[in-house]
Write an enzyme that holds these catalytic residues in place. Structure first.
Site, PDB file in Angstrom:
ATOM      1  N   SER A  97       0.827  -1.203   0.000  1.00 11.15           N
ATOM      2  CA  SER A  97       0.000   0.000   0.000  1.00 11.15           C
ATOM      3  C   SER A  97       0.870   1.265   0.000  1.00 11.15           C
ATOM      4  O   SER A  97       1.654   1.472  -0.917  1.00 11.15           O
ATOM      5  CB  SER A  97      -0.966  -0.049   1.188  1.00 11.15           C
ATOM      6  OG  SER A  97      -2.023   0.848   1.029  1.00 11.15           O
ATOM      7  N   ASP A 229      -9.674  -5.497  -4.314  1.00 15.07           N
ATOM      8  CA  ASP A 229      -9.080  -4.481  -3.445  1.00 15.07           C
ATOM      9  C   ASP A 229     -10.011  -3.272  -3.422  1.00 15.07           C
ATOM     10  O   ASP A 229     -10.164  -2.575  -4.424  1.00 15.07           O
ATOM     11  CB  ASP A 229      -7.699  -4.093  -3.988  1.00 15.07           C
ATOM     12  CG  ASP A 229      -6.898  -3.233  -3.021  1.00 15.07           C
ATOM     13  OD1 ASP A 229      -7.512  -2.423  -2.304  1.00 15.07           O
ATOM     14  OD2 ASP A 229      -5.663  -3.357  -3.003  1.00 15.07           O
ATOM     15  N   HIS A 258      -7.480  -5.918  -0.050  1.00 16.63           N
ATOM     16  CA  HIS A 258      -6.305  -5.063   0.115  1.00 16.63           C
ATOM     17  C   HIS A 258      -5.306  -5.670   1.109  1.00 16.63           C
ATOM     18  O   HIS A 258      -4.107  -5.678   0.860  1.00 16.63           O
ATOM     19  CB  HIS A 258      -6.750  -3.677   0.601  1.00 16.63           C
ATOM     20  CG  HIS A 258      -5.657  -2.660   0.628  1.00 16.63           C
ATOM     21  ND1 HIS A 258      -5.009  -2.227  -0.512  1.00 16.63           N
ATOM     22  CD2 HIS A 258      -5.082  -1.989   1.662  1.00 16.63           C
ATOM     23  CE1 HIS A 258      -4.095  -1.330  -0.182  1.00 16.63           C
ATOM     24  NE2 HIS A 258      -4.114  -1.172   1.123  1.00 16.63           N
TER      25      HIS A 258
END
Length: 278
Positions: A97, A229, A258
């Site tokens: 991320s 995601d 995610h």
């Protein structure tokens, strides 16, 4: 506890496990978490004989809750400070991320120029650019990130609980196997950090254009993302990363969320190991 002090005087906490002569793997965590988010990967790879390192981003986890520097340039510089302090060579950098943005900026600005990086992995990563602009028409509207800031400022504790209970791990999907332990651990990590770092970090992960970072990277890169995601849409992330990087392998997982490094650690760890050993 182990810390390195950066050039601007910020104390950055880091973990360093495993044989010091083994190939190092450096993990870069997502927002608003800490190096603890990599527990499943660090335990796995240290058992495989690697040296594993992870740090808490400034303002996050056990690192100093400083008032400024919550941007991608400082994130990368702080990562470089840890790498240089430990004199890591031929390292594999893995970023999830926001940590993926940190990895891209670090490699482009420090890692490759200093010849310290062997390979890298972007997992559900934010580059090249999350926010919707004229040049990025498929991006996420700024109003979404404004909503994050409003919710964080109003009740950070509840906001973090809502994120972990819902979209981050896909626990809001029908039939999802919900883990209260995972939710509580996400909340715990988030609440360890500073509210100002988390607030400013939203701009850092959503509005930093890293197109040029990706274009500059030459080392082999693995790109991993789930097609479910709900935090970083894969069509505006992984698919674009694959087009911009010179030497990349892309893998999109059907139905993965995610936070797949936690929910599907066995699958992700196996693919990471295959890439590192290839």
């Amino acid at each position: 506890m182990t810390f390195v002090t950066t050039k601007d005087g910020t104390q950055i906490f880091y973990k360093d496990w495993g044989p010091k002569n083994a190939q190092p793997i450096v993990f870069h965590h997502g927002w608003p978490l800490s190096s603890d988010d990599w527990d499943a990967q660090m335990l796995f790879f240290v058992a495989q004989g690697f040296r594993v390192i992870a740090h808490d981003r400034r303002g996050h986890g056990r690192s100093a809750q400083v008032s400024d520097g919550h941007d991608m340039d400082h994130y990368a510089a702080d990562a470089a400070a840890v790498v240089e302090h430990l004199d890591l060579r031929k390292a594999v950098h893995i970023g999830h991320s926001t940590g993926g943005g940190e990895v891209a900026r670090y490699i482009a600005k420090y890692g490759e120029p200093q010849a310290r990086v062997a390979k890298a992995v972007l997992v559900s990563a934010v580059p090249p650019l999350m926010v919707k602009t004229d040049k990025n028409p498929d991006g996420t509207p700024i109003e979404v990130f404004d909503g994050f800031r409003k919710a964080l400022a109003a009740n950070r504790s509840q906001f973090f609980l809502d994120v972990a209970s819902g979209p981050f791990y896909g626990f809001n999907r029908p039939g999802a196997k919900v883990s209260q332990g995972i939710i509580q651990n996400w909340w715990r990590q988030g609440m360890m950090g500073g509210a100002n770092a988390h607030y400013d970090g939203i701009k850092a992960f959503s509005e930093t254009d890293q197109t040029e970072d990706l274009k500059a990277i030459k080392v082999p890169m693995l790109i991993l993302q789930g097609d479910d995601d709900q935090v970083v849409p894969y069509k505006d992330a992984a698919l674009l990363q694959a087009k911009l990087l010179k030497n990349s392998t892309l893998k999109v997982y059907p139905g993965f969320p995610h936070g797949m490094c936690t929910t599907d650690a066995d699958v992700i760890n196996s693919d990471l190991l295959a890439f590192i050993r290839s």
